[in-house]
Design a protein around this motif. Structure first.
Motif, short mmCIF file in Angstrom:
data_model
loop_
_atom_site.label_atom_id
_atom_site.label_comp_id
_atom_site.label_asym_id
_atom_site.label_seq_id
_atom_site.Cartn_x
_atom_site.Cartn_y
_atom_site.Cartn_z
N GLU A 1 0.82 -1.16 -0.03
CA GLU A 1 -0.05 -0.06 0.08
C GLU A 1 0.96 1.15 0.13
N ARG A 2 2.22 1.17 0.20
CA ARG A 2 2.94 2.16 0.33
C ARG A 2 3.31 2.62 -1.13
N LEU A 3 3.27 1.86 -2.06
CA LEU A 3 3.72 2.19 -3.43
C LEU A 3 2.56 2.87 -4.07
N PRO A 4 3.09 3.95 -5.03
CA PRO A 4 1.82 4.51 -5.77
C PRO A 4 1.13 3.66 -6.72
N VAL A 5 0.01 3.98 -7.28
CA VAL A 5 -0.89 3.01 -8.14
C VAL A 5 -0.19 2.51 -9.63
N ARG A 6 0.62 3.60 -9.97
CA ARG A 6 1.41 3.49 -11.15
C ARG A 6 2.53 2.31 -10.92
N ALA A 7 3.19 2.43 -9.97
CA ALA A 7 4.20 1.30 -9.68
C ALA A 7 3.49 0.08 -9.60
N VAL A 8 2.57 -0.07 -8.76
CA VAL A 8 1.83 -1.28 -8.64
C VAL A 8 1.21 -1.87 -10.02
N ILE A 9 0.66 -1.09 -11.07
CA ILE A 9 0.23 -1.70 -12.30
C ILE A 9 1.29 -1.95 -12.98
N GLN A 10 2.31 -1.29 -13.06
CA GLN A 10 3.80 -1.55 -13.88
C GLN A 10 4.13 -3.10 -13.51
N VAL A 11 4.19 -3.26 -12.04
CA VAL A 11 4.47 -4.47 -11.66
C VAL A 11 3.67 -5.68 -11.97
N LEU A 12 2.43 -5.57 -12.07
CA LEU A 12 1.39 -6.36 -12.70
C LEU A 12 1.65 -6.70 -14.26
N PHE A 13 1.73 -5.62 -14.95
CA PHE A 13 1.86 -5.41 -16.45
C PHE A 13 3.42 -6.40 -16.73
N SER A 14 4.22 -6.19 -16.02
CA SER A 14 5.51 -6.98 -16.09
C SER A 14 5.36 -8.44 -15.79
N GLU A 15 4.70 -8.70 -14.75
CA GLU A 15 4.49 -9.94 -14.46
C GLU A 15 3.68 -10.72 -15.34
N GLN A 16 2.43 -9.99 -16.12
CA GLN A 16 1.63 -10.49 -17.12
C GLN A 16 2.58 -10.89 -18.19
#
Length: 415
Positions: free
Chosen positions: A268-283
């Motif tokens: 929760e400490r990370l911004p939304v942009r960073a979280v979504i980038q991580v999800l895109f990279s994993e996908q």
């Protein structure tokens, strides 16, 4: 003593310690003269460095890897603190002058302990610069424990001397180093950042400067850097949203392991942009693995390209598919959580405002590119502006009510 040096030039360091302890420990000047005579006989530089480190650890227990050696030294006698520090300063300066110039002749950890003592007793800047240059040339051999030198400056607010480590890393980068040494220094810097990030006085600029001094190819994985950033955000809860985005730009989400990616997706400490980038990279990683495994299974054993490694067994393929299935389930669960958050925000907006609704936050599908991330940020900022400045005047409220009561104009029926 000179005669004994000539006779035992090829002897081990252990045989040298006995006569150095007896003859030279009482007189510093005599030790320097004897050491210069040994150098003229062509003794190897690593043996001379071993003699110096052994001799220095007896005179100053601070320079020993284990200070609890039980040796009684001259500095342990009762005397004034000023006199003791002056002796230590003279001793450190003398040691710097007699160090062999060859690289790796003295261990890097010993040089770090010597630099710690030099900073503590305020040795002249010329000697400290000489020690720092030697450390930078072999920084890949340093340990984290010895690198954590406290700050003895009154102007520095941090407990650790972060500026010193930054100077060492910059000098190391200015030299031509191979890839293995660069990877070791990158791991060392990430571990140091994770320890220094706990300090509440560590500024964001200092953290950013030390983390960004290394190039992107120096880190095989960004797990250590992610741990340091997460530790800094945990110890500094007052960091703004823009500053969090600047820190996360240091990360390369493609170089995170699945464990670190899963932790970042739920952080929760990370911004939304960073979280979504991580999800895109994993996908993207999952898609590449599925495509590679599917194309490899369709090829015949004799045709096509050979795999980069050995053929996976059925058990290994099942374990890999199970891991891929778990990661897909995690991505689907996180997508549901984001959709639930969107619905909750809309309900809160309707309950608070009543007269108008927030613009619906469009959540991107995971099959599209990262451009949806920018739309999310724009809509978040628009929602914030509406929540701050969204109060309407009475005339605007009346106009909106009249517009809402205006019946829709239906087109004429063909019948």
């Amino acid at each position: 003593m000179k005669k004994q040096c000539c006779e035992e030039s090829e002897a081990t360091v252990g045989s040298w310690e006995c006569w150095f302890d007896d003859a030279c420990i009482v007189d510093m000047d005599y030790f320097v003269k004897t050491l210069s005579s040994i150098k003229q006989k062509g003794i190897r530089a690593d043996l001379i460095g071993s003699i110096i480190t052994h001799y220095a650890s007896i005179w100053l227990p601070d320079l020993s890897a284990s200070s609890e050696n039980g040796v009684t030294t001259q500095f342990q006698s009762p005397e004034s603190v000023t006199n003791s520090w002056m002796k230590k300063r003279f001793f450190v300066e003398t040691l710097v002058n007699v160090l062999p110039p060859e690289k790796d002749s003295v261990p890097c950890n010993f040089l770090l302990r010597l630099l710690r003592t030099a900073n503590m007793v305020r040795v002249d800047a010329t000697y400290r610069a000489e020690i720092e240059n030697r450390i930078s040339s072999q920084l890949d051999q340093a340990s984290l424990k010895e690198l954590m030198i406290p700050s003895f400056s009154h102007t520095c607010g941090t407990l650790l001397d972060v500026e010193l480590v930054l100077r060492l890393v910059k000098r190391f980068m200015s030299m031509d180093r191979d890839g293995a040494a660069l990877v070791k220094v990158a791991k060392l810097v990430d571990c140091y950042l994770a320890e220094a990030a706990v300090d509440a006085n560590l500024s964001l600029s200092e953290f950013h400067a030390l983390a960004g001094v290394l190039p992107n190819h120096a880190r095989a994985t960004d797990d250590g850097l992610y741990r340091a950033i997460d530790t800094y955000l945990k110890a500094h809860p007052g960091v703004s949203k823009q500053e969090r985005k600047g820190l996360c730009r240091l990360l390369d989400s493609r170089k995170l392991t699945p464990e670190a990616s899963l932790h970042a997706a739920q952080n929760e400490r990370l911004p939304v942009r960073a979280v979504i980038q991580v999800l895109f990279s994993e996908q993207a990683k999952l898609n590449r693995q599925v495509d590679w495994s599917g194309s490899f299974s369709l090829r015949s054993p004799k045709g096509g390209l050979d795999p980069p490694g050995r053929c996976l067994s059925k058990r290994e393929m099942n374990a890999q598919q199970l891991e891929i299935r778990k990661l897909k389930e995690d991505v689907h669960r996180l997508q549901n959580q984001l959709n639930a958050m969107k619905v909750q925000m809309e309900r809160l907006a309707v309950k608070k405002k009543g007269l108008f609704k927030w613009k619906r936050l469009g959540m991107p599908t995971f099959g599209r590119n990262v451009g949806g991330v920018e739309r999310i940020e724009e809509e978040e900022e628009e929602a914030e502006r509406e929540s701050r400045f969204g109060r309407q005047t009475p005339m605007e409220m009346k106009t909106s009510l009249v517009k809402s009561r205006t019946p829709h104009k239906w087109r004429k029926s063909m019948s």
